[in-house]
Design a protein around this motif. Structure first.
Motif, PDB file in Angstrom:
ATOM      1  N   TRP A 124       0.951  -1.191   0.014  1.00 17.43           N
ATOM      2  CA  TRP A 124      -0.069   0.086  -0.054  1.00 17.43           C
ATOM      3  C   TRP A 124       0.810   1.367  -0.107  1.00 17.43           C
ATOM      4  O   TRP A 124       1.808   1.377   0.495  1.00 17.43           O
ATOM      5  CB  TRP A 124      -0.802   0.068   1.208  1.00 17.43           C
ATOM      6  CG  TRP A 124      -0.258  -0.003   2.428  1.00 17.43           C
ATOM      7  CD1 TRP A 124       0.502   0.939   3.205  1.00 17.43           C
ATOM      8  CD2 TRP A 124       0.274  -1.239   3.189  1.00 17.43           C
ATOM      9  NE1 TRP A 124       1.133   0.401   4.480  1.00 17.43           N
ATOM     10  CE2 TRP A 124       0.783  -0.972   4.471  1.00 17.43           C
ATOM     11  CE3 TRP A 124      -0.344  -2.544   3.109  1.00 17.43           C
ATOM     12  CZ2 TRP A 124       1.214  -1.736   5.381  1.00 17.43           C
ATOM     13  CZ3 TRP A 124       0.186  -3.403   4.269  1.00 17.43           C
ATOM     14  CH2 TRP A 124       0.741  -3.002   5.178  1.00 17.43           C
ATOM     15  N   VAL A 205      -4.842  -0.782   7.600  1.00 15.68           N
ATOM     16  CA  VAL A 205      -4.831  -1.849   7.014  1.00 15.68           C
ATOM     17  C   VAL A 205      -5.763  -2.696   8.089  1.00 15.68           C
ATOM     18  O   VAL A 205      -5.427  -3.029   9.125  1.00 15.68           O
ATOM     19  CB  VAL A 205      -3.734  -2.523   6.479  1.00 15.68           C
ATOM     20  CG1 VAL A 205      -3.950  -3.937   5.877  1.00 15.68           C
ATOM     21  CG2 VAL A 205      -2.964  -1.629   5.561  1.00 15.68           C
ATOM     22  N   LEU A 259      -0.118  -7.198   1.547  1.00 16.44           N
ATOM     23  CA  LEU A 259      -1.688  -7.390   1.506  1.00 16.44           C
ATOM     24  C   LEU A 259      -2.280  -8.768   0.859  1.00 16.44           C
ATOM     25  O   LEU A 259      -1.413  -9.366   0.189  1.00 16.44           O
ATOM     26  CB  LEU A 259      -2.318  -6.448   0.522  1.00 16.44           C
ATOM     27  CG  LEU A 259      -2.103  -5.021   1.125  1.00 16.44           C
ATOM     28  CD1 LEU A 259      -2.520  -3.948  -0.086  1.00 16.44           C
ATOM     29  CD2 LEU A 259      -3.003  -4.691   2.213  1.00 16.44           C
ATOM     30  N   VAL A 265      -7.987  -1.644   2.826  1.00 20.26           N
ATOM     31  CA  VAL A 265      -7.272  -0.530   3.210  1.00 20.26           C
ATOM     32  C   VAL A 265      -8.257   0.760   3.147  1.00 20.26           C
ATOM     33  O   VAL A 265      -9.129   0.815   2.334  1.00 20.26           O
ATOM     34  CB  VAL A 265      -6.281  -0.445   2.054  1.00 20.26           C
ATOM     35  CG1 VAL A 265      -5.452   0.905   2.197  1.00 20.26           C
ATOM     36  CG2 VAL A 265      -5.203  -1.598   2.007  1.00 20.26           C
TER      37      VAL A 265
END
Length: 283
Positions: A124, A205, A259, A265
């Motif tokens: 991310w 997250v 992830l 997210v």
């Protein structure tokens, strides 16, 4: 002003967001794109609203598309936050690090993001996106850049670190996977910000805060970036520049919690709203 594009993929309606209500802009423009931004679109939208010509969208909860349609390019700046460079063990770059991202990666603020086939290191990155409003080529000064910025947008520069860093070649491979640039919820014009160089950026997250930074920590500021990029390529109205991410990416965290399918997210930037994306299988 704040602009949105609402509706199903490929059928988005241009809208202006005023006091929490989205108004249909199809009487003013076919889309929120480079032609709209370069053609005094925001002023025309304001005039249409002031004269009572605009009606509220019937569905105020319609899907949010990317608030800018069809940019000719997405330019990205790497390692542009001091704390992010520190966490990755990289030296501060003497000049901005430039790479490109496929414009077809753009998605809406709440669209799901597919994890690529064979990916184990999808990461991310919350970023401030600059949206260009006037053609910029060979700008003579950093100060001149301000007149070429239409506004700013919340951008999620999703990355696949193995593709980016371990597979040879350029970074673009780890940046251009399908859906890897959710954008929005809105494009805010530059006049909405007294100082875009002091905006807070945050990302979570699965409810755990991972990034919390400020554009004040950028190595190369917003205007410097626009000036610099214009020395190497023509920036056209509607183009997007992702200006880098603060510390807290999975690559720099102990255990590197990249992830996985089902992860959610959430991210936000002061004045640019909040977005939420679920990561799903590429199938």
């Amino acid at each position: 002003m704040k602009f949105q594009r609402r509706g199903p993929v490929g059928q988005e309606t241009p809208a202006v967001l005023i006091d929490g209500t989205a108004y249909d802009l199809t009487s003013v423009t076919a889309d929120i794109d480079g032609a709209f931004l370069a053609g005094d679109g925001p002023a025309r939208a304001q005039a249409a609203f002031d004269s009572g010509e605009l009606t509220a969208l019937a569905d105020q909860d319609a899907r949010l598309g990317a608030p800018v349609a069809q940019p000719t390019k997405i330019v990205c700046i790497g390692l542009n936050y001091r704390d992010h460079a520190d966490e990755t063990g990289a030296a501060y770059p003497p000049e901005p690090v430039i790479f490109m991202k496929d414009p077809s990666t753009l998605g809406g603020a709440s669209d799901s993001v597919p994890i690529p086939r064979n990916s184990t290191k999808t990461d991310w990155e919350v970023e401030l996106g600059i949206v260009i409003g006037r053609t910029a080529r060979y700008l003579d000064s950093v100060e001149e850049a301000a007149g070429h910025i239409a506004g700013y947008v919340l951008s999620h520069d999703v990355s696949e670190r193995e593709f980016q860093l371990e597979r040879g070649g350029q970074w673009d491979k780890g940046k251009s996977c399908e859906g890897f640039n959710p954008l929005g919820p809105w494009l805010a014009t530059a006049d909405e910000f007294a100082d875009p160089q002091s905006l807070g950026l945050r990302l979570w997250v699965n409810g755990v805060e991972r990034q919390n930074g400020s554009t004040a920590n950028q190595i190369f500021g917003i205007q410097h970036v626009v000036w610099y990029v214009s020395q190497f390529m023509v920036l056209r109205p509607g183009d997007i520049i992702n200006t880098g991410t603060p510390a807290g990416v999975a690559m720099g965290i102990e255990g590197q919690p990249y992830l996985r399918v089902g992860d959610v997210v959430e991210l936000e930037i002061d004045g640019l709203g909040r977005a939420r994306q679920e990561f799903v299988s590429h199938v």
